[in-house]
Write a protein that holds these residues in place. Structure first.
Motif, short mmCIF file in Angstrom:
data_model
loop_
_atom_site.label_atom_id
_atom_site.label_comp_id
_atom_site.label_asym_id
_atom_site.label_seq_id
_atom_site.Cartn_x
_atom_site.Cartn_y
_atom_site.Cartn_z
N PRO A 1 29.81 28.35 42.82
CA PRO A 1 29.84 29.68 42.21
C PRO A 1 30.68 29.74 40.93
N PHE A 2 30.91 28.60 40.29
CA PHE A 2 31.68 28.53 39.04
C PHE A 2 31.13 27.37 38.23
N ARG A 3 31.44 27.38 36.95
CA ARG A 3 30.98 26.29 36.08
C ARG A 3 31.60 24.98 36.51
N SER A 4 30.85 23.91 36.36
CA SER A 4 31.37 22.60 36.72
C SER A 4 30.71 21.50 35.90
N ILE A 5 31.48 20.46 35.71
CA ILE A 5 30.99 19.24 35.06
C ILE A 5 31.29 18.09 36.01
N LEU A 6 30.27 17.36 36.39
CA LEU A 6 30.43 16.18 37.23
C LEU A 6 30.49 14.96 36.31
N VAL A 7 31.58 14.24 36.37
CA VAL A 7 31.78 13.05 35.54
C VAL A 7 31.49 11.82 36.39
N ALA A 8 30.56 10.99 35.90
CA ALA A 8 30.07 9.86 36.69
C ALA A 8 30.09 8.57 35.89
N SER A 9 30.37 7.49 36.60
CA SER A 9 30.36 6.14 36.04
C SER A 9 29.15 5.40 36.60
N ARG A 10 28.60 4.52 35.80
CA ARG A 10 27.41 3.77 36.24
C ARG A 10 27.74 2.58 37.13
N ASP A 11 29.04 2.27 37.29
CA ASP A 11 29.41 1.16 38.17
C ASP A 11 30.50 1.56 39.17
N ASP A 12 30.44 2.80 39.62
CA ASP A 12 31.40 3.29 40.61
C ASP A 12 31.09 2.61 41.94
N PRO A 13 32.09 2.00 42.59
CA PRO A 13 31.82 1.32 43.86
C PRO A 13 31.57 2.28 45.03
N TYR A 14 31.82 3.58 44.85
CA TYR A 14 31.71 4.52 45.97
C TYR A 14 30.52 5.46 45.87
N ALA A 15 29.70 5.32 44.84
CA ALA A 15 28.48 6.13 44.73
C ALA A 15 27.59 5.54 43.64
N SER A 16 26.30 5.61 43.88
CA SER A 16 25.34 5.18 42.86
C SER A 16 25.18 6.29 41.83
N PHE A 17 24.69 5.93 40.65
CA PHE A 17 24.47 6.95 39.63
C PHE A 17 23.41 7.95 40.11
N GLU A 18 22.45 7.47 40.88
CA GLU A 18 21.42 8.37 41.43
C GLU A 18 22.06 9.39 42.38
N ALA A 19 23.05 8.97 43.17
CA ALA A 19 23.76 9.91 44.05
C ALA A 19 24.49 10.96 43.21
N PHE A 20 25.11 10.53 42.11
CA PHE A 20 25.79 11.49 41.22
C PHE A 20 24.79 12.50 40.65
N GLU A 21 23.62 12.00 40.25
CA GLU A 21 22.61 12.91 39.71
C GLU A 21 22.20 13.96 40.73
N GLY A 22 22.05 13.56 41.99
CA GLY A 22 21.69 14.51 43.04
C GLY A 22 22.79 15.53 43.30
N MET A 23 24.05 15.07 43.32
CA MET A 23 25.16 16.00 43.52
C MET A 23 25.22 17.01 42.37
N ALA A 24 25.10 16.53 41.14
CA ALA A 24 25.16 17.42 39.98
C ALA A 24 24.04 18.46 40.04
N ARG A 25 22.85 18.02 40.37
CA ARG A 25 21.71 18.94 40.48
C ARG A 25 21.97 20.00 41.55
N ASP A 26 22.39 19.56 42.73
CA ASP A 26 22.61 20.49 43.84
C ASP A 26 23.75 21.47 43.56
N TRP A 27 24.82 21.01 42.93
CA TRP A 27 25.98 21.87 42.67
C TRP A 27 25.81 22.72 41.42
N GLY A 28 24.75 22.46 40.64
CA GLY A 28 24.57 23.18 39.38
C GLY A 28 25.55 22.71 38.31
#
Length: 179
Positions: free
Chosen positions: A115-142
């Protein structure tokens, strides 16, 4: 600048972490302290965040890293206090291999629109999430997705120092604007 709440993840953020450096750069910054950084408790962490937000004189900006981002998502699903915006850095995919077992108690992480503005900052070589997972989180959270390339888990090991690019994103979220 509005109040700035720093939300470290599992194990806290050491002195070389960008979050710790921001506490020195921004006088309005305050770290949300947790009772136990190494044995995270979802209820306790969410309650600490709620208390910190309630103590702010005006809606704060949140700067969350890793499990701190998961805490923000759980908080937003349970509480309605105003927040100006949130910088969500390197949220873990709690089902990914390598995520510490004690962190899995935060799963499942709510995925409804924040319910507030947000920016999800993602790295392409994060050992704890794939970039595709970050894309899904960003989409779902707006959230707007900010791709920082190959920066690991965007922590002390990433060598970001005061992380000027992250500060620019923080300033963007600090400005008044629609959710």
């Amino acid at each position: 600048m509005p109040p700035l709440l720093i939300l470290p993840g599992y194990g806290n953020s050491g002195p070389q972490h960008w979050q710790s450096q921001w506490e020195r750069v921004f006088p309005e910054a305050r770290r949300v302290q947790q009772r136990d950084w190494d044995q995270p408790s979802l209820g306790t962490w969410v309650a600490a965040l709620d208390e910190a937000i309630a103590a702010c004189a005006e809606p704060p900006v949140l700067a969350a890293h890793s499990l701190g981002v998961s805490t923000v998502a759980h908080w937003a699903a349970r509480h309605v206090r105003p927040v100006r915006g949130a910088l969500l850095v390197a949220p873990p995919d709690l089902s990914a291999p390598g995520v510490p077992e004690v962190c899995r108690a935060f799963a499942p992480v709510p995925r409804q629109r924040l319910p507030f503005r947000s920016i999800l900052v993602a790295s392409r070589d994060d050992p704890y999430a794939s970039f595709e997972a970050f894309e899904g989180m960003a989409r779902d959270w707006g959230s707007r997705l900010a791709d920082v390339g190959r920066a690991g888990h965007i922590n002390s090991d990433s060598g970001l120092g005061e992380w000027p690019a992250g500060q620019a994103l923080l300033r963007e979220l600090s400005q008044p604007g629609p959710a």
